[in-house]
Design a protein around this motif. Structure first.
Motif, PDB file in Angstrom:
ATOM      1  N   LEU A  61       0.826  -1.204   0.000  1.00  0.00           N
ATOM      2  CA  LEU A  61       0.000   0.000   0.000  1.00  0.00           C
ATOM      3  C   LEU A  61       0.862   1.257   0.000  1.00  0.00           C
ATOM      4  N   GLN A  62       1.956   1.229   0.757  1.00  0.00           N
ATOM      5  CA  GLN A  62       2.852   2.385   0.786  1.00  0.00           C
ATOM      6  C   GLN A  62       3.477   2.617  -0.588  1.00  0.00           C
ATOM      7  N   MET A  63       3.822   1.535  -1.276  1.00  0.00           N
ATOM      8  CA  MET A  63       4.386   1.655  -2.615  1.00  0.00           C
ATOM      9  C   MET A  63       3.367   2.281  -3.577  1.00  0.00           C
ATOM     10  N   ARG A  64       2.110   1.851  -3.491  1.00  0.00           N
ATOM     11  CA  ARG A  64       1.072   2.412  -4.353  1.00  0.00           C
ATOM     12  C   ARG A  64       0.825   3.887  -4.034  1.00  0.00           C
ATOM     13  N   ILE A  65       0.867   4.247  -2.755  1.00  0.00           N
ATOM     14  CA  ILE A  65       0.682   5.649  -2.359  1.00  0.00           C
ATOM     15  C   ILE A  65       1.833   6.497  -2.887  1.00  0.00           C
ATOM     16  N   ASP A  66       3.053   5.985  -2.797  1.00  0.00           N
ATOM     17  CA  ASP A  66       4.213   6.714  -3.320  1.00  0.00           C
ATOM     18  C   ASP A  66       4.104   6.920  -4.831  1.00  0.00           C
ATOM     19  N   GLU A  67       3.621   5.904  -5.550  1.00  0.00           N
ATOM     20  CA  GLU A  67       3.433   6.035  -6.998  1.00  0.00           C
ATOM     21  C   GLU A  67       2.385   7.099  -7.324  1.00  0.00           C
TER      22      GLU A  67
END
Length: 184
Positions: A61-67
């Motif tokens: 989820l953090q990776m998707r938010i960063d993207e």
């Protein structure tokens, strides 16, 4: 919202087993690897597996938010109107792109006060007997833009009230007024 739910789920599972963690993602990120490796924590294999899966979901989820943040920042950097809005104190890329997406070029507003009323940053008014009394900032307006700009709007209005020129007269002892620049 989903990230907060996963963090709360991890904290709840650990709290049921007598392990308390402070609120916030950084505390989970710091403490969870040690808890998973600690043999004295007396966690069953199933609970360790569930916590490891939740940690992977949290990282995903953090990776998707960063993207998504990177895409918004890129879009805000490419649009001239967004760059001008970001120059205003209290407005970031998310709020700038939301405003531009909602109003376009702003041709629907004849004056800045119309835009302020649409956004919800004009003071409330109580008028009786020909006497006008201005109240605090109203909470009406575009709810999406208001949600994304509420803190920035209050910060900016408070700073503007204390530091900018009002009715042609500057406030005395205005130390920060020269640092405020309006976008062209």
């Amino acid at each position: 919202m989903r990230r907060t739910a996963v963090i709360n789920q991890i904290r709840g599972l650990l709290l049921e087993r007598g392990i308390t963690l402070r609120q916030g993602r950084r505390h989970i990120d710091a403490a969870l690897p040690g808890i998973l490796e600690d043999a004295s924590a007396q966690l069953s294999g199933a609970v360790r597996l569930l916590l490891a899966q939740l940690k992977l979901e949290l990282d995903h989820l953090q990776m998707r938010i960063d993207e998504a943040d990177a895409m918004i920042n890129k879009a805000a950097g490419e649009n001239e109107a967004c760059r001008r809005l970001v120059a205003i104190p209290g407005i970031g890329p998310v709020t700038a792109t939301a405003i531009i997406a909602a109003i376009g070029n702003g041709a629907a507003f004849k004056k800045g006060r119309g835009f302020s009323a649409w956004l919800g940053i004009v003071p409330g008014e109580y008028t009786t007997g020909g006497k006008q009394k201005l109240l605090g900032i109203s909470k009406r307006g575009n709810s999406y833009c208001e949600d994304s700009s509420c803190k920035g709007r209050v910060l900016f209005c408070n700073r503007a009230r204390s530091n900018l020129t009002v009715c042609g007269r500057g406030w005395p002892n205005s130390r920060l007024a020269p640092t405020v620049t309006w976008p062209q």
